[in-house]
Design a protein around this motif. Structure first.
Motif, PDB file in Angstrom:
ATOM      1  N   ALA A   7       0.800  -1.231   0.000  1.00  0.00           N
ATOM      2  CA  ALA A   7       0.000   0.000   0.000  1.00  0.00           C
ATOM      3  C   ALA A   7       0.827   1.272   0.000  1.00  0.00           C
ATOM      4  CB  ALA A   7      -0.937  -0.005   1.218  1.00  0.00           C
ATOM      5  N   GLY A   9       3.559   1.560  -1.928  1.00  0.00           N
ATOM      6  CA  GLY A   9       4.335   1.555  -3.174  1.00  0.00           C
ATOM      7  C   GLY A   9       3.606   2.270  -4.306  1.00  0.00           C
ATOM      8  N   THR A  10       4.166   2.150  -5.496  1.00  0.00           N
ATOM      9  CA  THR A  10       3.666   2.905  -6.663  1.00  0.00           C
ATOM     10  C   THR A  10       2.207   2.543  -6.973  1.00  0.00           C
ATOM     11  OG1 THR A  10       5.915   2.800  -7.515  1.00  0.00           O
ATOM     12  CG2 THR A  10       4.219   3.488  -9.056  1.00  0.00           C
ATOM     13  N   THR A  30       1.275  -2.461   5.663  1.00  0.00           N
ATOM     14  CA  THR A  30       2.652  -2.007   5.515  1.00  0.00           C
ATOM     15  C   THR A  30       3.492  -2.593   6.649  1.00  0.00           C
ATOM     16  OG1 THR A  30       4.112  -0.061   5.624  1.00  0.00           O
ATOM     17  CG2 THR A  30       1.974   0.146   6.711  1.00  0.00           C
ATOM     18  N   ARG A  31       4.804  -2.660   6.419  1.00  0.00           N
ATOM     19  CA  ARG A  31       5.704  -3.082   7.508  1.00  0.00           C
ATOM     20  C   ARG A  31       6.086  -1.903   8.383  1.00  0.00           C
ATOM     21  NH1 ARG A  31      10.253  -5.105   3.747  1.00  0.00           N
ATOM     22  NH2 ARG A  31       9.483  -3.181   2.791  1.00  0.00           N
ATOM     23  N   ARG A  32       5.697  -0.686   7.963  1.00  0.00           N
ATOM     24  CA  ARG A  32       6.101   0.511   8.722  1.00  0.00           C
ATOM     25  C   ARG A  32       4.915   1.444   8.923  1.00  0.00           C
ATOM     26  NH1 ARG A  32       9.737   2.857   4.491  1.00  0.00           N
ATOM     27  NH2 ARG A  32       8.097   1.948   3.237  1.00  0.00           N
ATOM     28  N   ALA A  47       1.706  -5.557   8.463  1.00  0.00           N
ATOM     29  CA  ALA A  47       1.766  -6.901   7.863  1.00  0.00           C
ATOM     30  C   ALA A  47       3.092  -7.043   7.133  1.00  0.00           C
ATOM     31  CB  ALA A  47       0.617  -7.113   6.879  1.00  0.00           C
ATOM     32  N   ASP A  48       3.760  -8.169   7.382  1.00  0.00           N
ATOM     33  CA  ASP A  48       4.972  -8.508   6.636  1.00  0.00           C
ATOM     34  C   ASP A  48       4.674  -9.827   5.936  1.00  0.00           C
ATOM     35  OD1 ASP A  48       7.459  -9.455   5.744  1.00  0.00           O
ATOM     36  OD2 ASP A  48       8.527  -8.453   7.380  1.00  0.00           O
ATOM     37  N   LEU A  49       4.704  -9.824   4.596  1.00  0.00           N
ATOM     38  CA  LEU A  49       4.359 -11.043   3.844  1.00  0.00           C
ATOM     39  C   LEU A  49       5.327 -12.176   4.135  1.00  0.00           C
ATOM     40  CD1 LEU A  49       3.460  -9.346   0.434  1.00  0.00           C
ATOM     41  CD2 LEU A  49       1.848 -10.462   1.991  1.00  0.00           C
ATOM     42  N   GLY A  50       6.492 -11.852   4.703  1.00  0.00           N
ATOM     43  CA  GLY A  50       7.456 -12.883   5.071  1.00  0.00           C
ATOM     44  C   GLY A  50       7.219 -13.442   6.465  1.00  0.00           C
ATOM     45  N   ILE A  74       8.614 -13.412  -4.151  1.00  0.00           N
ATOM     46  CA  ILE A  74       7.220 -13.470  -4.628  1.00  0.00           C
ATOM     47  C   ILE A  74       6.582 -14.846  -4.378  1.00  0.00           C
ATOM     48  CG2 ILE A  74       5.754 -13.416  -6.700  1.00  0.00           C
ATOM     49  CD1 ILE A  74       7.586 -11.109  -7.739  1.00  0.00           C
ATOM     50  N   GLY A 135       5.626  -3.521 -18.666  1.00  0.00           N
ATOM     51  CA  GLY A 135       6.527  -2.622 -17.933  1.00  0.00           C
ATOM     52  C   GLY A 135       5.856  -1.311 -17.531  1.00  0.00           C
ATOM     53  N   ASN A 139       9.149   3.365 -14.531  1.00  0.00           N
ATOM     54  CA  ASN A 139      10.547   2.885 -14.507  1.00  0.00           C
ATOM     55  C   ASN A 139      11.506   3.950 -15.043  1.00  0.00           C
ATOM     56  OD1 ASN A 139       9.528   0.471 -13.585  1.00  0.00           O
ATOM     57  ND2 ASN A 139       9.770  -0.626 -15.505  1.00  0.00           N
TER      58      ASN A 139
HETATM   59  N1  NAP Z   1       8.110  -2.157 -12.567  1.00  0.00           N
HETATM   60  C1  NAP Z   1       7.596  -2.823 -13.599  1.00  0.00           C
HETATM   61  O1  NAP Z   1       7.880  -2.510 -14.765  1.00  0.00           O
HETATM   62  C2  NAP Z   1       6.646  -3.975 -13.348  1.00  0.00           C
HETATM   63  C3  NAP Z   1       5.996  -4.572 -14.455  1.00  0.00           C
HETATM   64  C4  NAP Z   1       5.108  -5.632 -14.214  1.00  0.00           C
HETATM   65  C5  NAP Z   1       4.901  -6.092 -12.923  1.00  0.00           C
HETATM   66  N2  NAP Z   1       5.555  -5.484 -11.873  1.00  0.00           N
HETATM   67  C6  NAP Z   1       5.319  -5.992 -10.524  1.00  0.00           C
HETATM   68  O2  NAP Z   1       4.825  -4.935  -9.714  1.00  0.00           O
HETATM   69  C7  NAP Z   1       5.197  -5.198  -8.351  1.00  0.00           C
HETATM   70  C8  NAP Z   1       5.862  -3.979  -7.753  1.00  0.00           C
HETATM   71  O3  NAP Z   1       4.872  -2.962  -7.651  1.00  0.00           O
HETATM   72  P1  NAP Z   1       5.239  -1.475  -7.210  1.00  0.00           P
HETATM   73  O4  NAP Z   1       6.262  -0.924  -8.179  1.00  0.00           O
HETATM   74  O5  NAP Z   1       3.987  -0.732  -7.019  1.00  0.00           O
HETATM   75  O6  NAP Z   1       5.993  -1.735  -5.836  1.00  0.00           O
HETATM   76  P2  NAP Z   1       6.969  -0.741  -5.055  1.00  0.00           P
HETATM   77  O7  NAP Z   1       6.629   0.687  -5.371  1.00  0.00           O
HETATM   78  O8  NAP Z   1       8.372  -1.204  -5.274  1.00  0.00           O
HETATM   79  O9  NAP Z   1       6.565  -1.009  -3.545  1.00  0.00           O
HETATM   80  C9  NAP Z   1       6.789  -2.258  -2.934  1.00  0.00           C
HETATM   81  C10 NAP Z   1       5.750  -2.419  -1.840  1.00  0.00           C
HETATM   82  O10 NAP Z   1       5.914  -3.716  -1.282  1.00  0.00           O
HETATM   83  C11 NAP Z   1       5.848  -3.606   0.121  1.00  0.00           C
HETATM   84  N3  NAP Z   1       6.661  -4.677   0.690  1.00  0.00           N
HETATM   85  C12 NAP Z   1       7.959  -4.946   0.430  1.00  0.00           C
HETATM   86  N4  NAP Z   1       8.355  -6.023   1.155  1.00  0.00           N
HETATM   87  C13 NAP Z   1       7.283  -6.411   1.884  1.00  0.00           C
HETATM   88  C14 NAP Z   1       7.044  -7.455   2.827  1.00  0.00           C
HETATM   89  N5  NAP Z   1       8.021  -8.311   3.185  1.00  0.00           N
HETATM   90  N6  NAP Z   1       5.811  -7.565   3.370  1.00  0.00           N
HETATM   91  C15 NAP Z   1       4.833  -6.689   3.041  1.00  0.00           C
HETATM   92  N7  NAP Z   1       4.983  -5.686   2.158  1.00  0.00           N
HETATM   93  C16 NAP Z   1       6.194  -5.557   1.581  1.00  0.00           C
HETATM   94  C17 NAP Z   1       6.364  -2.216   0.472  1.00  0.00           C
HETATM   95  O11 NAP Z   1       5.665  -1.796   1.647  1.00  0.00           O
HETATM   96  P3  NAP Z   1       6.315  -1.396   3.062  1.00  0.00           P
HETATM   97  O12 NAP Z   1       7.778  -1.090   2.804  1.00  0.00           O
HETATM   98  O13 NAP Z   1       5.519  -0.182   3.478  1.00  0.00           O
HETATM   99  O14 NAP Z   1       6.079  -2.568   3.928  1.00  0.00           O
HETATM  100  C18 NAP Z   1       5.879  -1.397  -0.735  1.00  0.00           C
HETATM  101  O15 NAP Z   1       4.591  -0.870  -0.493  1.00  0.00           O
HETATM  102  C19 NAP Z   1       6.098  -6.437  -8.387  1.00  0.00           C
HETATM  103  O16 NAP Z   1       5.327  -7.582  -8.146  1.00  0.00           O
HETATM  104  C20 NAP Z   1       6.603  -6.439  -9.808  1.00  0.00           C
HETATM  105  O17 NAP Z   1       7.038  -7.719 -10.241  1.00  0.00           O
HETATM  106  C21 NAP Z   1       6.407  -4.445 -12.060  1.00  0.00           C
END
Ligand code: NAP
Length: 284
Positions: A7, A9-10, A30-32, A47-50, A74, A135, A139
């Protein structure tokens, strides 16, 4: 109530804002929680997905989950969430996957990780929808530093083309899927309106930013080194390098009408995305 993971992230943050604007009850994970900077009227849960134990509390009273996991974790993180969601009596999981998971010939890390995550959701026997975006337009924000420094974009695979998508369009699709009937058991390949090369993206940025920009092709090895310099793990740098190489294949130029079919308005152009994000290129 809808739980949005990722929540902060982007995509996730844009989705939280959309659901809140629609008046849908939403909980942001979120973890924070103390540093998440989410809207005041949104319920926030740790919540931490790990950490499977942390998911039970966040899932209490939840009917639908937007599942976003990232990187080599993932498969494990999607499986943790899918199992916890089944335990908690959730109805539906909407998983953010990858466009390339839909390419049967793709065997590099990111599509493999997402296919394993999709399988974990299928194994949970909950209702599901998979969003498979190409993509992200965002990016190119990785180019902001060199655009400011010497008005140059350096990227590999000059001949590669990707039908890049505005992450806000992914959030708009997710908001519809999470609040409407009729999306269960569907996997949507989500793209922008046209396939663009790094040179095309550079040319549009130059027009929008009103500065001359030079595009310089660099080797995949040099680009990988640049990723590692940003503190990214070796596994992730390899995965990103393989994704970039895939832009040379025909699949990443596929354009689908899914964004318009689901949201009722055309997919956002790269120019419109760049105009909205102009300031992020001009100021650090
Ligand atoms: N970039 C591309 O071109 C592209 C294309 C297709 C698909 N995707 C997919 O899109 C996704 C990334 O999306 P995004 O760019 O919106 O992400 P992002 O901006 O990088 O943000 C990552 C999010 O994941 C959360 N997170 C990280 N580790 C976590 C954990 N252990 N437990 C819970 N939450 C966790 C972070 O939240 P907190 O730090 O607040 O916990 C943050 O909100 C990936 O699955 C990627 O494969 C990306």
């Amino acid at each position: 109530m809808i739980l949005v993971t990722g929540a902060t992230g982007t995509v996730g943050r844009a989705l939280v804002d959309r659901l809140a604007a629609l008046g849908a009850p939403v909980r942001a994970a979120t973890r924070r929680p103390d540093r998440a900077d989410l809207p005041a009227d949104v319920d926030v849960a740790y919540a931490d997905l790990g950490e499977p134990d942390s998911l039970d509390g966040a899932l209490k009273g939840i009917q639908k989950v937007f599942l976003l996991a990232d990187g080599p974790n993932i498969p494990a993180h999607d499986a943790n969430l899918a199992r916890a969601a089944a335990r908690a009596g959730v109805d539906t999981v909407v998983k953010l996957s990858s466009g390339r998971a839909a390419d049967p010939t793709a065997d590099d890390p990111v599509p493999r990780w997402h296919r394993a995550g999709e399988q974990a959701v299928l194994d949970s026997e909950l209702a599901w929808t998979f969003l498979r975006p190409m993509g992200f337009m965002s990016n190119v924000l990785a180019w902001a530093g060199s655009i400011r420094r010497d008005r140059t974009v350096r990227a590999p695979f000059a001949d590669g083309r990707v039908a890049v998508i505005d992450p806000a369009d992914i959030a708009a699709v997710a908001a519809r899927v999470l609040t409407e009937e009729g999306h269960e058991g569907r996997a949507y390949l989500l793209t922008g309106p046209e396939a663009l090369s790094p040179g095309d993206l550079t040319a549009t940025l130059a027009e929008v930013l009103e500065v001359p920009l030079t595009f310089t092709e660099v080797s995949p090895e040099a680009a990988r080194e640049a990723i590692l310099e940003h503190g990214v793990s070796e596994a992730m740098a390899d995965a990103i390098t393989a994704l970039r190489a895939a832009s040379l294949e025909e699949f990443t130029s596929t354009v689908t009408p899914a964004v318009e079919q689901i949201t009722g308005r055309p997919a956002t152009s790269f120019r419109a995305w760049a105009e909205r994000h102009r300031d992020e290129f001009r100021h650090a």
